[in-house]
Enzyme design. Structure first.
Site, short mmCIF file in Angstrom:
data_model
loop_
_atom_site.label_atom_id
_atom_site.label_comp_id
_atom_site.label_asym_id
_atom_site.label_seq_id
_atom_site.Cartn_x
_atom_site.Cartn_y
_atom_site.Cartn_z
N ASP A 1 0.74 -1.11 -0.33
CA ASP A 1 -0.26 -0.20 0.33
C ASP A 1 1.16 1.19 -0.06
OD1 ASP A 1 -2.88 1.31 0.77
OD2 ASP A 1 -1.75 2.32 2.51
N GLU B 1 1.45 -0.38 -4.88
CA GLU B 1 0.63 0.01 -5.76
C GLU B 1 0.65 1.72 -5.93
OE1 GLU B 1 -3.47 3.21 -4.20
OE2 GLU B 1 -1.31 2.58 -2.33
#
Ligand code: ARE
Ligand code: CA
Length: 480
Positions: free
Chosen positions: A193, A229
């Site tokens: 993330d 990401e």
């Protein structure tokens, strides 16, 4: 770090967003394994803050690396990983390692641990203020308010979330310890993330501290799959997705915009991968039609097609799973009307079970796109064509396209009503099931439709007539 570690030729990943571990374990056994999926991206498994109303995004604010979350406890997580791996389905963890919780929050996390974000006190890891980036060089808010100032993007607080300093050996060790706990349990990889908000050199150092995968399910010496990401929409000055391709695959958010276009106008399929726009090469790209952020207007939202537009969504997924660009992930949602709305919940705030209806669809507010026959059928297609990296016999006519994949599969999609005729499928002669309608059954036929005959010259008579499912797909692993 680039290899998803799939079993056999499985490819497609599904994000079972906010599902509980027990439900995922059952889904691996009853659906994902037989349909040819490779694995599941699970919601963050670590302890998180608890926010009033239980929005889904509370799980993106870590309190500790204890495996105690809204989806279940440590033992349930371990059971899920075992049951899924035992049927050949891999588990990928959404790892939040850029930051801990947002400032202004304190109290107890989902696992009962104390924390105080303003003091940067997370004793259950433990992290102290010394483990975080200071505000030097940041705007007065200490937060990121320019997406094109690379140092600010990486060293200041994303959305006010307390920003860990991954340059410090102690922080690297603690993050690697968290990842290694998961690897030892048997996970196959990680979605990292907020990859954009960490320096690639620090991420490289952390990945190099990770253990080999668990040899109970993986060959010796295998490393975890990492996909980062990174939202790169080619704005001038922005962090580039290519900065991460040396350490794993990278999310290609331009693909979401491209596929929305292509699903509306199939003549554009040639331009799906657009290197001129800076898109990363196929082997580095991690692609999806929509994700949990952009389907609800977070994280580079807008111009993406979602379950709310089912016909177009199926076309987009058929192209994504049928074509060759990137490593594909399917989104599996719950119904929502407001962006912060959490998963279907009981009165006490706990997440509702996923129930399966007699027709195979899901109840209790779970959308289960991955179970829609068109999408599940294309996941099985992607497995069958996994080693056929060519597109042959491509035929584009107006808003219609057909192509075959190295003699292993053939797809036709029409965006303008019925399409029928004789097509060169490039496939061996035989009787096949149109996997958009149903799978082979035990009576030597197909569910949902009559078998399709491919003649000895590779031709077949193809007909697309269902406006809501305007796709036809056959492959060598679904013979009648
Ligand atoms: C919540 C509240 C905030 C509050 C914060 C701290 O909504 O108002 O300030 O808590 O208290 C998710 C939600 C956020 C949520 C957060 C923490 O989406 O709303 O904040 O959880 O609970 C950028 C990043 C990208 C990030 C997106 C959302 O680059 O990494 O923003 N995506 C990931 C996850 C999210 C998650 C986080 C990161 C945080 O997928 O689900 O946030 O862990 C341009 C830029 C992009 C930028 C985008 C933002 O396109 O190029 O880089 O994405 O704008 O719209
Ligand atoms: Ca950072």
């Amino acid at each position: 770090y680039h290899d998803p570690n799939c079993k056999d030729n499985r490819v497609a990943m599904v994000h079972l967003f906010e599902w509980k571990w027990n439900d995922i374990a059952a889904e691996c056994e009853r659906f994902l394994a037989p349909m040819g999926y490779c694995g599941v991206q699970v919601s963050p498994p670590n302890e998180h803050v608890i926010v009033d109303g239980y929005p889904w995004w509370q799980r993106y604010q870590p309190v500790s690396y204890k495996l105690e979350s809204r989806s279940g406890n440590r033992q349930e997580f371990i059971n899920m990983v075992e049951r899924c791996n035992n049927v050949g389905i891999r588990i990928y963890v959404d790892a939040i390692i850029n930051h801990m919780s947002g400032t202004g929050r304190s109290g107890k996390g989902s696992g009962g641990s104390d924390f105080d974000a303003d003091e940067m006190h997370f004793p259950a890891v433990p992290y102290t203020i010394a483990d975080f980036n200071g505000c030097g060089g940041c705007p007065a808010c200490c937060c990121i308010n320019s997406w094109t100032d690379v140092a600010q993007v990486r060293n200041c607080r994303l959305l006010g979330l307390t920003d860990l300093n991954q340059a410090l050996p102690g922080v690297r060790q603690k993050i690697a310890g968290f990842l290694n706990d998961l690897i030892d349990i048997g996970v196959a990889g990680f979605r990292i993330d907020a990859g954009k908000h960490m320096w690639p050199a620090d991420l490289k150092a952390i990945s190099e501290l990770t253990n080999d995968l668990n040899t109970k399910w993986f060959p010796a010496g295998r490393k975890a799959f990492f996909f980062y990401e990174v939202i790169d929409l080619a704005q001038v000055g922005e962090v580039r997705a290519q900065e991460y391709t040396g350490i794993g695959k990278v999310t290609e958010f331009r693909y979401c915009i491209k596929i929305d276009d292509v699903a509306g106008g199939l003549w554009g399929i040639h331009g799906l991968y657009d290197p001129g726009w800076g898109m990363v090469e196929s082997t580095d790209a991690f692609v999806f039609v929509d994700n949990h952020d952009n389907q609800r207007g977070h994280g580079g939202g807008g111009n993406v097609v979602t379950y709310k537009n089912p016909r177009k969504y199926k076309v987009a997924q058929a192209v994504t799973l049928g074509y060759t660009y990137g490593h594909p992930r399917v989104m599996s949602s719950y119904e929502f009307t407001t962006d912060g709305q959490g998963p279907p919940a009981n009165g006490d705030g706990s997440t509702k079970d996923v129930v399966i209806n007699a027709d195979g669809s899901c109840g209790n507010g779970w959308v289960c796109e991955h179970r829609w026959q068109a999408i599940a059928g294309m996941a099985s297609f992607r497995k069958a064509v996994a080693n056929a990296n060519t597109i042959d016999n491509q035929r584009t006519e107006g808003n219609k396209v057909a192509f075959s994949r190295g003699g292993r599969g053939f797809v036709a999609i029409s965006n303008e009503g019925s399409w029928s005729g004789t097509f060169q499928t490039g496939m061996p002669s035989g009787r096949y099931c149109n996997v958009i309608r149903g799978c082979p059954n035990s009576n030597g036929g197909c569910n949902g439709a009559e078998p399709v005959t491919v003649n000895s010259d590779g031709t077949a008579s193809v007909s697309i007539a269902d406006w809501d499912n305007p796709i036809f797909a056959i492959h060598v692993e679904a013979k009648a």
